[in-house]
Design an enzyme around this catalytic site. Structure first.
Site, PDB file in Angstrom:
ATOM      1  N   ARG A   1      51.637  34.844  45.598  1.00 22.81           N
ATOM      2  CA  ARG A   1      51.561  35.152  44.161  1.00 22.81           C
ATOM      3  C   ARG A   1      51.023  33.936  43.413  1.00 22.81           C
ATOM      4  O   ARG A   1      51.759  32.976  43.142  1.00 22.81           O
ATOM      5  CB  ARG A   1      52.934  35.523  43.638  1.00 22.81           C
TER       6      ARG A   1
ATOM      7  N   ARG B   1      44.048  40.257  51.869  1.00 22.77           N
ATOM      8  CA  ARG B   1      44.873  39.183  51.299  1.00 22.77           C
ATOM      9  C   ARG B   1      46.143  38.937  52.110  1.00 22.77           C
ATOM     10  O   ARG B   1      46.849  37.950  51.879  1.00 22.77           O
ATOM     11  CB  ARG B   1      45.208  39.465  49.826  1.00 22.77           C
TER      12      ARG B   1
ATOM     13  N   HIS C   1      40.834  37.392  42.570  1.00 21.19           N
ATOM     14  CA  HIS C   1      41.904  37.653  41.599  1.00 21.19           C
ATOM     15  C   HIS C   1      42.548  36.336  41.149  1.00 21.19           C
ATOM     16  O   HIS C   1      43.736  36.103  41.320  1.00 21.19           O
ATOM     17  CB  HIS C   1      42.928  38.551  42.300  1.00 21.19           C
TER      18      HIS C   1
ATOM     19  N   ASP D   1      45.804  44.426  30.860  1.00 25.33           N
ATOM     20  CA  ASP D   1      45.294  44.785  32.188  1.00 25.33           C
ATOM     21  C   ASP D   1      44.009  45.565  31.955  1.00 25.33           C
ATOM     22  O   ASP D   1      44.049  46.769  31.726  1.00 25.33           O
ATOM     23  CB  ASP D   1      46.341  45.630  32.935  1.00 25.33           C
TER      24      ASP D   1
ATOM     25  N   GLU E   1      39.211  37.722  36.800  1.00 24.31           N
ATOM     26  CA  GLU E   1      38.857  38.183  38.144  1.00 24.31           C
ATOM     27  C   GLU E   1      37.393  38.579  38.252  1.00 24.31           C
ATOM     28  O   GLU E   1      36.979  39.626  37.744  1.00 24.31           O
ATOM     29  CB  GLU E   1      39.773  39.346  38.520  1.00 24.31           C
TER      30      GLU E   1
HETATM   31  O1  TA6 Z   1      44.315  42.585  38.474  1.00 26.98           O
HETATM   32  C1  TA6 Z   1      45.263  43.176  37.718  1.00 26.98           C
HETATM   33  C2  TA6 Z   1      46.156  44.048  38.598  1.00 26.98           C
HETATM   34  O2  TA6 Z   1      45.418  45.039  39.221  1.00 26.98           O
HETATM   35  C3  TA6 Z   1      47.320  44.583  37.778  1.00 26.98           C
HETATM   36  O3  TA6 Z   1      47.257  45.970  37.650  1.00 26.98           O
HETATM   37  C4  TA6 Z   1      48.560  44.089  38.497  1.00 26.98           C
HETATM   38  O4  TA6 Z   1      49.108  45.013  39.303  1.00 26.98           O
HETATM   39  C5  TA6 Z   1      48.029  42.884  39.258  1.00 26.98           C
HETATM   40  O5  TA6 Z   1      46.756  43.236  39.643  1.00 26.98           O
HETATM   41  C6  TA6 Z   1      48.861  42.368  40.385  1.00 26.98           C
HETATM   42  O6  TA6 Z   1      48.834  43.173  41.480  1.00 26.98           O
HETATM   43  P1  TA6 Z   1      49.763  42.850  42.760  1.00 26.98           P
HETATM   44  O7  TA6 Z   1      49.473  43.923  43.749  1.00 26.98           O
HETATM   45  O8  TA6 Z   1      49.350  41.488  43.259  1.00 26.98           O
HETATM   46  O9  TA6 Z   1      51.190  42.830  42.260  1.00 26.98           O
END
Ligand code: TA6
Length: 300
Positions: free
Chosen positions: A74, A100, A169, A213, A272
């Protein structure tokens, strides 16, 4: 485990690019160069740190991140591929694809001018085919220097054409997200994922005032982020990327994430570089696609 380490160590440049055991016993490459220091895990080919010389850490990393084979880290820069978000035709498939959480392999490490280029790769195998039938090879080259260059190269190694989404991301560390502003997307259309995917248009700079988002569509422009709390300007340029996603979980979503501390939403914003939604990439057999991002920071 030991052989995988030995395998990776073949690429080391002692004192400049060292392969060591990182958190959770996961292998990482530690970069020490005149232009920058940094870290990149083989787990997900995940950049977790970049500090250009004379500057503070550029990327956010959650204090609650998991460091496990099955879990995505994270923070830093997770790679989303070959789909973004949920998989349209399979609710059981892992969010943001499977690379990932995959163990990538080192392809090369090279010293350049004031930095180091680390290249890792992953390919289709039995596991990936559980979710996605395609044959592919992904090479990810990261140049850790006074600028950070990210190159994601996808090759269709199969006999059928393939269609994929991709995103770098990146979790940018900020001093106070409430005071941070993003420029470069004015007049661009976006999908608002917090409002039933309604299509809207960006007016002026982006300010974070609630859960955000958004998928900005058909844009190749650079992003300029101003962070008065850290007195830092971040510039993210890109090539062969037609969408930009901007994300901040805000209070409630932050609370719902088990690998994210409740107040950490104030310290990060995701920018991103991507090709998602209607801008997914189509590749014929043997064809290759390279998406690139270039990150620069400067104090003000
Ligand atoms: O990039 C934004 C997003 O798609 C959000 O919708 C949110 O879910 C974030 O990614 C994080 O996703 P994750 O699967 O890492 O919890």
């Amino acid at each position: 485990m030991e052989s995988a380490f030995a395998e990776s160590r073949r690429f080391e440049i002692p004192g400049t690019a060292d392969v060591v055991e990182g958190k959770g016993g996961l292998q990482k490459v530690c970069i020490t160069s005149p232009g920058a220091v940094g870290e990149m895990y083989l787990h997900g080919a995940h950049v977790t740190s970049w500090k250009p010389a004379g500057a503070e850490e550029v990327f956010f990393l959650s204090s609650q991140s998991r460091w496990e084979h099955e879990r995505a880290i994270r923070g830093g820069i997770p790679i989303c591929f070959p789909w973004f978000g949920g998989k349209a035709d399979d609710p059981n498939a892992p969010a943001h694809g499977f690379v990932r959480t995959k163990a990538w392999q080192l392809e090369s490490i090279a010293q350049v001018e004031d930095g180091v280029i680390v290249s890792m790769f992953t390919e289709s195998d039995e596991d990936t085919k559980r979710w996605w039938p395609a044959d592919f090879r992904v090479v990810y080259r990261v140049t850790f220097a006074s600028e950070l260059r990210l190159e994601l190269v996808v090759t269709n190694t199969g006999k059928m054409s393939l269609r994929f989404e991709e995103a770098l991301h990146a979790y940018h560390r900020v001093g106070n997200v409430l005071k941070t502003r993003l420029g470069g997307l004015c007049t661009v259309h976006y999908i608002d994922k917090t409002d039933s995917n309604r299509k809207k248009t960006q007016h002026g700079e982006i300010a974070i005032v609630s859960e955000t988002d958004r998928v900005y569509l058909d844009t190749s422009d650079a992003i300029e982020m101003e962070d008065p709390a850290l007195r830092r300007r971040t510039h993210v340029a890109k090539e062969n990327s037609r969408t930009t996603v901007v994300w901040n979980p805000w209070v409630q979503k932050a609370h719902s994430l088990t690998d994210f501390a409740d107040d950490e939403w104030m310290q990060m914003i995701c920018i991103e570089t991507s090709n998602v939604s209607d801008f997914a990439v189509e590749l014929a057999p043997g064809q290759q696609h390279k998406m690139e991002a270039l990150v620069r920071v400067a104090d003000f």
